[in-house]
Design an enzyme around this catalytic site. Sequence first.
Site: not given
Lengths: 378, 263, 311
Positions: C60, C269, C272, C293, C299
């Site tokens: 970080g 979606c 899908c 998606c 997807c």
Amino acid sequence: MYIAVKGGHAAISASYELLAQSRSDEAGIGALSVVQIEQQLGLLVSRVMAEAGVSDRKLAALAIKQSCGDAVEAVFLLRAYRTTLPRFGTASVLDTGAMRIRRRVSSIFKDLPGGQVLGSTFDYTQRLLDFSLLDECDSESNKNSSDQLAQDVKSGSDDEGFSSPDALSKLIEEGLIEAATADIGDPEPSDITEVPVQYPVDRCTRQQIMARGDEGWLLGLAYSTQRGYSFTHPFAGEIRLGMATVSICPSELNFEIDIGEIELTECQMINQFVGNAELAPSFTRGYALTLGHNERKAMAISLIDRAQRVDEFTEERTAPAQDAEFALAHADSVEASGFVQHLKLPHYVTFESELELIRQLRAEHLNSNGSIKGDTDV
Amino acid sequence: MSNFARQDEQALLIVNGLGHTYGGLQALKAVSFELFPGEVLAVVGESGSGKSTLLKILSSALTPTSGEIHYRSERFGKINIHQLAETRRRELARTEWGFVTQNADDGLRLGVSAGANISERLMALGVNHFGHLRDQANSWMEKVELPSARIDDLPRNFSGGMKQRLQIARNLVTHPRLVLLDEPTSGLDVSVQARLLDLLRQLVSRLDIAVVLVTHDLGVARLLAQRTIVMHRGQVVESGLTDQVLDDPQHAYTQLLVSSVLV
Amino acid sequence: MCDVTDRAIAAAPNVFRLHEGAALSAEHRSPTPAYSFAYLDEGTKRMIRRAILKAVAIPGCQVPFGSREMPLAYGWGTGGIQVTAGLIGSDDCLKVIDQGSDDTTNAVNIREFFSRTTGVQTTESTRKASIIQTRHRIPEIPLTEHQVLVYQVPQPEPLYKLEPRRSETQKLHGYREYGLMSVKLYEDIARWGHIDESYDYPVCVNDHYVMAPSPIPKFDNPKMHQMPALQLFGAGREKRIYAIPPYTNVESLAFSDHPFSVSPNEHACELCGSTESFLDEVILDKQRTLWTCSDTDYCKEQREAKHTGVE
């Protein structure tokens, strides 16, 4: 049925085609050659060299041709090329006092050793569009204007130029101007193209950033220092343009050899004097050095240089030009151009997240207020 | 030794032979004093007396060219404040110490609400519950007599007196043991001053805080401080119980100071 | 501290293995004029790898590095590209996505760049890739210990909107003084009842540094926590690299009584049927909007699974 958008590849290929077309010689009038650009757009070439940090007129001219004249794009091309070049050493300190000068002016002296040499400059021209240039082509090039002048424009001519000591040397001897002395221990400057800049920065680093910085930005900042956003009472001590010898000391030889000449513009601005109980008052200096012929830029840099030396002279930092972190972090045209223009890239995912948040907040507002102020009547 | 010292109590702050010179000028010379928990010490002097330099050194904004300051920290034990690691010093500045600046704008975040200003130190200590932070902020708004309806307002829009109260709350929320007050009432209307001083007196005594109060105003010293030191040209010219120093000044400068002020 | 070093060493093989690949293919086919493998010279790649190792050792923390000018503009992913260039080897398999899709112009451009300068295999399949360079999304399909995720970062400094001076924020990170951030979060709750960040939502890494995860939607934040893959972040213009080693704690900043949360999808979606993935809103005409998606590979996989009836 909905079909997901595809075809990024095809779109990019098509864009290359269009670009090539816009650069090509469609009307059949003759493609612009790199040599023509190098010779006839010399000042643009100088600008690109300075901002790219590469002293090579031909490459700069090539970049200008490839970028269809977009200076920032040309700088980008040249910088990207620079990244691939191997680094085999550092030159010895350049002796600008020994430069072969073809232009040299000083506003603080009526006359001086070596003389004021006007050289090739727009400074005293009348800015009237010269329509005769519309008809100019190869066979009608200005043979009447002195060949001497034509030679001036071409760099690298061996018999051109004279050398002259620093105009300020006498004043320095008298102690009227601060001497240009090295920092304690004369530390090696840190190369900003290799080591990332972290603020606060020293003067050497500031000079490097400005030497490669965007001329427009630096010009604006310098202008601000003349209009009251800090003020340093500047005079142009000396501006010189010419060829400086570059020497290196390869470890295999262990002695210095000259490897060639580069064109440089150097500017020294004289600024208000300072003194205190211990030190007698003397004038101070703002300095600049750029690759190529870049007077406007060199003058701007030297104004900003002095403005940023606040800590050395315990002056008050009041103006944007004096705030090094603000003034210099935004000076790089390639960085700035990239980030500003990157907004053109797809951001629809981040935008979708924002839409979701704002819809949620509006729904909550509606719940508590019964209506949304600001909506037009339905 | 202070008459205020309670039985078996050790000094919280020991200032020993403090001196500061810069650019050939001696701003401070041989300043020494002790401070005990719950004690208020006034540092009185005119401009140029060295009291501002002393304050900068006490708040560790400046390192003295001679002398030292020892502080008895709850967290780190007995330490020399100028030799302490910067990280620890900054931690103390957020917890055990407070600094109420003369200009409230310098001691506040003007762009965030009063509530946020008060909560900041608590959040730095790890308090992570918004409800609790809000409760504490409300409680402190009350203690410093700020209207609780203004907890979400920006201090930018507060009056001078209100900003000072907010600054006090912001500093005291972590129950610091040592607070520096720099001309806390300067620039405020006389009536506002009186109320602020009264508030300070109550808080200081209730929370048992040790205070170094820098002021040019003898009235403020008399109202808040048990002890007073008088500074002139960088040196302490007189010290003792406030009432004694002000009613029966021994040093010529103190006499001048006292006589020229309507106290 | 031991904890972190162990993880850094464990992550290091990922970095070094890929480097071997690079050394072997020095004589690989490359276009004229002769460019190095992955464009950057070996010295520069070494410098980048050193910065990466330092970043992995301090999760970080923003590590400055000597960012080079690249043939793509600043803002277009030069940081991510340099990180990838530092890692990639001839036996790697590279996937590049932008907004979750392999086919957006910028993803295509970057993939082309690596193809030209390395000849390395490229793919659109998340599962097949060993290195995934991404802009603004984390793939929906969970990543493994054998993968590296490289994020393109425009602004590495999480505090920049609160304090523009990097000379200041550097100190704040060093002293762990995050008061500026905490008052901002307090204000958001006081004013809106929510934290006002929908993307690039700040996180606390390894219980120490506050970090900017890059402009991924907050929807993606939970994926960073304890991810088995190595996560690297490259900011070219700002010249910083940072990292989250595998299996590191990553916590989105919030209050205990206003915890971080992701609102459930209100749509599915269109292609899908997934209700779990991040959806793009597509406006067809004045009346119709549909949702698909954002992660095109995910997807595709969902659709194929439906087709073959595989769960």
